[in-house]
Structure formats: structure tokens, C-alpha cells
Write a protein that holds these residues in place. Sequence first.
Motif, PDB file in Angstrom:
ATOM      1  N   PRO A 156       1.930   3.735  -1.409  1.00 39.26           N
ATOM      2  CA  PRO A 156       1.935   5.176  -1.149  1.00 39.26           C
ATOM      3  C   PRO A 156       0.532   5.736  -0.824  1.00 39.26           C
ATOM      4  CG  PRO A 156       3.315   4.674  -3.042  1.00 39.26           C
ATOM      5  CD  PRO A 156       2.593   3.410  -2.686  1.00 39.26           C
ATOM      6  N   PHE A 157      -0.497   5.196  -1.459  1.00 35.36           N
ATOM      7  CA  PHE A 157      -1.872   5.615  -1.163  1.00 35.36           C
ATOM      8  C   PHE A 157      -2.191   5.348   0.305  1.00 35.36           C
ATOM      9  CE2 PHE A 157      -6.206   3.931  -0.589  1.00 35.36           C
ATOM     10  CZ  PHE A 157      -6.934   5.099  -0.760  1.00 35.36           C
TER      11      PHE A 157
ATOM     12  N   HIS B 293      -1.947   7.057   6.691  1.00 36.37           N
ATOM     13  CA  HIS B 293      -1.283   6.740   7.962  1.00 36.37           C
ATOM     14  C   HIS B 293      -1.194   5.247   8.272  1.00 36.37           C
ATOM     15  CE1 HIS B 293      -1.273  11.021   8.490  1.00 36.37           C
ATOM     16  NE2 HIS B 293      -2.587  11.029   8.361  1.00 36.37           N
ATOM     17  N   TYR B 294      -1.232   4.411   7.237  1.00 36.16           N
ATOM     18  CA  TYR B 294      -0.986   2.986   7.419  1.00 36.16           C
ATOM     19  C   TYR B 294       0.522   2.762   7.395  1.00 36.16           C
ATOM     20  CZ  TYR B 294      -5.888   1.824   6.994  1.00 36.16           C
ATOM     21  OH  TYR B 294      -7.228   1.721   7.230  1.00 36.16           O
ATOM     22  N   LYS B 295       0.977   1.798   8.201  1.00 37.53           N
ATOM     23  CA  LYS B 295       2.391   1.452   8.286  1.00 37.53           C
ATOM     24  C   LYS B 295       2.594   0.036   7.769  1.00 37.53           C
ATOM     25  CE  LYS B 295       3.522   5.118  10.881  1.00 37.53           C
ATOM     26  NZ  LYS B 295       3.226   6.277  10.114  1.00 37.53           N
ATOM     27  N   ILE B 296       3.690  -0.167   7.031  1.00 39.96           N
ATOM     28  CA  ILE B 296       4.039  -1.496   6.515  1.00 39.96           C
ATOM     29  C   ILE B 296       4.436  -2.394   7.679  1.00 39.96           C
ATOM     30  CG2 ILE B 296       5.726  -2.755   5.119  1.00 39.96           C
ATOM     31  CD1 ILE B 296       5.841  -0.214   3.321  1.00 39.96           C
ATOM     32  N   THR B 297       3.910  -3.616   7.687  1.00 40.92           N
ATOM     33  CA  THR B 297       4.199  -4.553   8.779  1.00 40.92           C
ATOM     34  C   THR B 297       4.740  -5.905   8.289  1.00 40.92           C
ATOM     35  OG1 THR B 297       1.903  -5.338   8.774  1.00 40.92           O
ATOM     36  CG2 THR B 297       2.437  -3.521  10.288  1.00 40.92           C
ATOM     37  N   SER B 298       5.054  -6.005   6.987  1.00 40.30           N
ATOM     38  CA  SER B 298       5.576  -7.284   6.494  1.00 40.30           C
ATOM     39  C   SER B 298       6.494  -7.049   5.305  1.00 40.30           C
ATOM     40  CB  SER B 298       4.426  -8.193   6.037  1.00 40.30           C
ATOM     41  OG  SER B 298       3.971  -7.810   4.742  1.00 40.30           O
ATOM     42  N   PRO B 299       7.333  -8.041   5.004  1.00 43.05           N
ATOM     43  CA  PRO B 299       8.049  -8.010   3.728  1.00 43.05           C
ATOM     44  C   PRO B 299       7.049  -8.252   2.590  1.00 43.05           C
ATOM     45  CG  PRO B 299       8.786  -9.865   5.105  1.00 43.05           C
ATOM     46  CD  PRO B 299       7.682  -9.175   5.830  1.00 43.05           C
ATOM     47  N   GLU B 300       7.494  -8.022   1.384  1.00 42.07           N
ATOM     48  CA  GLU B 300       6.618  -8.254   0.229  1.00 42.07           C
ATOM     49  C   GLU B 300       6.321  -9.744   0.086  1.00 42.07           C
ATOM     50  OE1 GLU B 300       6.491  -5.713  -3.595  1.00 42.07           O
ATOM     51  OE2 GLU B 300       7.834  -7.386  -4.039  1.00 42.07           O
ATOM     52  N   PHE B 301       5.081 -10.059  -0.310  1.00 43.67           N
ATOM     53  CA  PHE B 301       4.662 -11.433  -0.558  1.00 43.67           C
ATOM     54  C   PHE B 301       3.706 -11.433  -1.741  1.00 43.67           C
ATOM     55  CE2 PHE B 301       1.711  -9.563   2.434  1.00 43.67           C
ATOM     56  CZ  PHE B 301       0.462  -9.949   1.978  1.00 43.67           C
TER      57      PHE B 301
END
Length: 142
Positions: free
Chosen positions: A114-115, A120-128
Amino acid sequence: MITAKRVETEKEREDAFLIRQKVFVQEQDVPVDLELDEHDQSAIHFVAYDGDEPIGAGRIRVPEPGISKVERVCILSQYRGKQLGNLMMEKMEFYAKEAGLKTVKLNAQSYAIPFYEKLHYKITSPEFLDAGIPHRAMQKEL
């Protein structure tokens, strides 16, 4: 007075490593041989201070042309929630932009997503898992 800056001296570099040691190794139980790595020699390091006292750290690498990778962003626990993460990211993104880098990538600990989304960062992967801690890759275009 709280400030953040690019590391320019050996003392500032040691201050950044001290904060990383306190947050990642002591607080989060990351093995020291994973926390300090081969990229520390070539990375651009940043450190935050409260007066003369180091309180935060981070680094940037350029793994490929046009791409910056923000890593090891941390703030001492007693200083969290005071916008210091924003200050650190602002300094590192400014450096990346000035260096002509167009994309900033990072691997965020899952609790911190959330931080980074507010920045304005976007998630680009599944969790690892990295060092046993859940992460997701994120990126932002500058």
C-alpha cells in the motif's frame, strides 16, 4: 532536522549499512549474507539522518539500460509513520530521473505494497518469497 541524501563518504555508507543491519538482520531476521550482497559495491546508496543520527537507508542499481532497481529501503522502527519512506523514495526517484532512467522497479515486502501504491507503483508479479519474507515485484514509469 531530518534529511535524506545520496551517500558521498565512507562514513555515510557505513551509516546506511548500519541501518540495514538493524532493520533487516536484527529486526526481520534476514541472514547477513543475504542482506549484504555483491551489488553493494556498485549500487548508489542513500541515507536519512535525524541531525547526525542515521535513521534510514536505501540503494539504487541499474541492472539494464533505462531501468533502475530500488532496493533495501528501510527506516528505523521508531521513525516509521513519519513520511520518511516518502522522503527516501523521493530522493532515489529524483536520482533515477536525473540519470535518465525511465523505469523504477522494486521488490516490495507484501505488507508495504500500500505504501508503494500511494507512490504510483504497480504490482507486476505474483507473491514470492525472498529471504523467507513474502514480496511482490512492482514498477513505476518516471
